[in-house]
Design a protein around this motif. Structure first.
Motif, PDB file in Angstrom:
ATOM      1  N   LYS A 179      27.859  -1.440 -76.542  1.00 23.73           N
ATOM      2  CA  LYS A 179      27.925   0.021 -76.398  1.00 23.73           C
ATOM      3  C   LYS A 179      26.801   0.728 -77.156  1.00 23.73           C
ATOM      4  CE  LYS A 179      32.912   0.093 -75.618  1.00 23.73           C
ATOM      5  NZ  LYS A 179      34.238   0.577 -76.086  1.00 23.73           N
ATOM      6  N   HIS A 180      26.122   0.004 -78.039  1.00 27.72           N
ATOM      7  CA  HIS A 180      25.006   0.611 -78.768  1.00 27.72           C
ATOM      8  C   HIS A 180      23.746   0.701 -77.914  1.00 27.72           C
ATOM      9  CE1 HIS A 180      24.295  -3.693 -79.118  1.00 27.72           C
ATOM     10  NE2 HIS A 180      23.047  -3.437 -79.485  1.00 27.72           N
ATOM     11  N   LEU A 181      23.757   0.074 -76.728  1.00 27.92           N
ATOM     12  CA  LEU A 181      22.599   0.072 -75.845  1.00 27.92           C
ATOM     13  C   LEU A 181      22.743   1.128 -74.755  1.00 27.92           C
ATOM     14  CD1 LEU A 181      22.405  -3.796 -75.325  1.00 27.92           C
ATOM     15  CD2 LEU A 181      20.837  -2.442 -76.733  1.00 27.92           C
ATOM     16  N   THR A 182      21.618   1.664 -74.318  1.00 29.58           N
ATOM     17  CA  THR A 182      21.560   2.481 -73.112  1.00 29.58           C
ATOM     18  C   THR A 182      20.990   1.605 -72.003  1.00 29.58           C
ATOM     19  OG1 THR A 182      21.199   4.492 -74.378  1.00 29.58           O
ATOM     20  CG2 THR A 182      20.624   4.557 -72.046  1.00 29.58           C
ATOM     21  N   VAL A 183      21.666   1.567 -70.856  1.00 27.89           N
ATOM     22  CA  VAL A 183      21.306   0.617 -69.802  1.00 27.89           C
ATOM     23  C   VAL A 183      20.966   1.351 -68.513  1.00 27.89           C
ATOM     24  CG1 VAL A 183      22.046  -1.378 -68.441  1.00 27.89           C
ATOM     25  CG2 VAL A 183      22.814  -1.130 -70.826  1.00 27.89           C
ATOM     26  N   THR A 184      19.835   0.998 -67.935  1.00 28.17           N
ATOM     27  CA  THR A 184      19.452   1.433 -66.591  1.00 28.17           C
ATOM     28  C   THR A 184      19.334   0.195 -65.718  1.00 28.17           C
ATOM     29  OG1 THR A 184      18.242   3.385 -67.346  1.00 28.17           O
ATOM     30  CG2 THR A 184      17.644   2.513 -65.190  1.00 28.17           C
TER      31      THR A 184
END
Length: 238
Positions: free
Chosen positions: A90-95
């Motif tokens: 959840k600490h990552l931003t994912v595209t």
């Protein structure tokens, strides 16, 4: 492609189209047939998870584990139905991007409750619309052997990764000796039916990048897949 094609027929023709092996077909005809290609993906999408979840598990698990130890904005190229999405920290931003809108629709359903998904976008991995140095981490799992120009895809991943960032690849890479090499050469004649190229050496990746290969990890099942971790050079002017 005709409306009477079976799903396997469509998938074989899709593979041929992606590899540019339709001899004698005009550019206009290729462009018009993109609708049929998307139709093939759409028909395949409902069965994708059922068929590929198990054999692709180990590579997906290894790549996501590596990424979860990092920080920042992640791009997954060829995200398909989004099987990896629930496992990102959840600490990552994912595209995520994929060539198939039908696959992406399933990925959007899967990630509906996730707040760290920046976007799931229909896009060609060999022609990314993102600016240079946009992502901290980029990853392509099981993508290189099924695209027409692996070098272009790798170049695009490198371009959109920030200096000092990480590029991860998960693939089957062929060997040039031993019993496995014999089997791979024999299977090559059936590449179109298999949907991937069994004879895909590491050199097809390594000779087309200036990035530093920091690590390789041989993966289950049976060591058939490899995770490669590259580091993009730091900007000397930074």
């Amino acid at each position: 492609m005709t409306t009477s094609d079976t799903l396997p027929d469509r998938l074989r023709k899709l593979k041929l189209w992606m590899q540019g092996r339709w001899k004698g077909i005009s550019r206009e005809a290729r462009r018009l047939d993109e609708t049929a290609v998307q139709t093939a993906y759409a028909r395949w999408a409902p069965y994708y998870d059922m068929v590929f979840r198990a054999p692709l598990y180990w590579g997906r698990h290894a790549a996501v584990k590596r990424i979860n130890a990092l920080e920042g904005h992640v791009l997954e190229a060829g995200i398909g139905t989004g099987m990896s999405l629930p496992h990102y920290g959840k600490h990552l931003t994912v595209t995520g991007i994929d060539l198939s809108e039908a696959m992406l629709e399933r990925a959007r359903i899967r990630s509906a409750e996730m707040i760290n998904i920046a976007g799931l976008i229909c896009m060609d991995a060999s022609d990314l619309s993102f600016p240079d140095n946009h992502f901290d981490v980029t990853v392509a799992m099981y993508v290189m052997p099924v695209v027409p120009d692996p070098a272009k895809v790798l170049s695009e991943l490198e371009r959109v990764t920030r200096p000092g960032g990480t590029v991860l690849l998960v693939n089957h890479f062929s060997t040039d000796h031993g019993p496995r090499a014999v089997v791979e050469r024999w299977l090559k004649r059936y590449a179109d039916r298999l949907g991937w190229n069994p004879e895909f050496p590491k050199s097809r990746v390594l000779r087309h990048t200036s990035m530093v290969l920091e690590d390789e990890e041989t993966l289950a099942p049976f060591g058939l897949f490899t995770l490669m971790s590259f580091r993009k050079a730091e900007d000397p002017q930074a």
